[in-house]
Design an enzyme around this catalytic site. Structure first.
Site, PDB file in Angstrom:
ATOM      1  N   GLY A  76       0.834  -1.200   0.000  1.00  0.00           N
ATOM      2  CA  GLY A  76       0.000   0.000   0.000  1.00  0.00           C
ATOM      3  C   GLY A  76       0.858   1.235   0.000  1.00  0.00           C
ATOM      4  CD  GLU A 101       0.951   3.643  -3.374  1.00  0.00           C
ATOM      5  OE1 GLU A 101       1.915   2.869  -3.298  1.00  0.00           O
ATOM      6  OE2 GLU A 101       1.093   4.869  -3.507  1.00  0.00           O
ATOM      7  CD  GLU A 134       3.914  -0.665  -2.200  1.00  0.00           C
ATOM      8  OE1 GLU A 134       3.530  -1.704  -1.629  1.00  0.00           O
ATOM      9  OE2 GLU A 134       4.015   0.429  -1.627  1.00  0.00           O
ATOM     10  CD  GLU A 171      12.449 -11.105   0.564  1.00  0.00           C
ATOM     11  OE1 GLU A 171      12.276 -12.321   0.597  1.00  0.00           O
ATOM     12  OE2 GLU A 171      13.176 -10.489   1.360  1.00  0.00           O
TER      13      GLU A 171
END
Length: 156
Positions: free
Chosen positions: A39, A55, A59, A103
């Site tokens: 997020g 988001e 990501e 990660e």
């Protein structure tokens, strides 16, 4: 004229599970001591449901469909209002953005092992709330003048 309105940051995150029931978790460079739900910050004028989709995709490369809100949380230290969504995995391949994310992976997460992944207590509680949510809080976004419903999530 000076604007005396209070300043708050609004952030969104999503509790997303795949077809195996595993939760999508990320490690950021800024908080590399813990895993967390993906997020980030909502842009000015951006509906919350659109922000959480953007988001998560930025990501992780994962496409989601928000179902509803599982909780709203406030961090007084940094004036951060955090809205957590439950979302369905819709597609995409797990691919991190190395500028933001260190990660990302899907993990088999439950209340017994959550401490092995999420080390911060405030992130544990919001993740447990999302895991256990049977119903979500409805969410609507509107445009006014003229009034137009832009979207509604109601756990359907």
């Amino acid at each position: 004229m000076e604007n005396n309105h209070p300043k708050h940051i609004i952030a969104v995150s999503a509790y997303v599970t795949n077809e195996n029931g595993e939760a999508l978790m990320v490690k950021t460079h800024q908080r590399s001591d813990t895993w967390e739900s993906p997020g980030g910050q909502v842009e000015e004028g951006e509906p919350l449901d659109k922000a959480v989709c953007r988001e998560v995709f930025e990501e992780t490369g994962i496409v989601i469909k928000p179902v509803g809100i599982t909780g709203v949380y406030y961090n007084t230290s940094i004036n951060l209002l955090s809205v957590v969504f439950k979302a369905e995995y819709k597609g995409g391949e797990l691919k991190i953005q190395p500028e933001e994310i260190k990660e990302a992976k899907f993990v088999s997460l439950n209340e017994d092992n959550i401490g092995a992944y999420i080390t911060r207590p405030h992130m544990q509680s919001r993740t447990i709330d999302a895991m256990n949510a049977k119903n979500c809080i409805p969410y609507e976004s509107w445009e006014v003048r003229p009034y137009q419903l832009l979207g509604r999530l109601d756990n359907q």
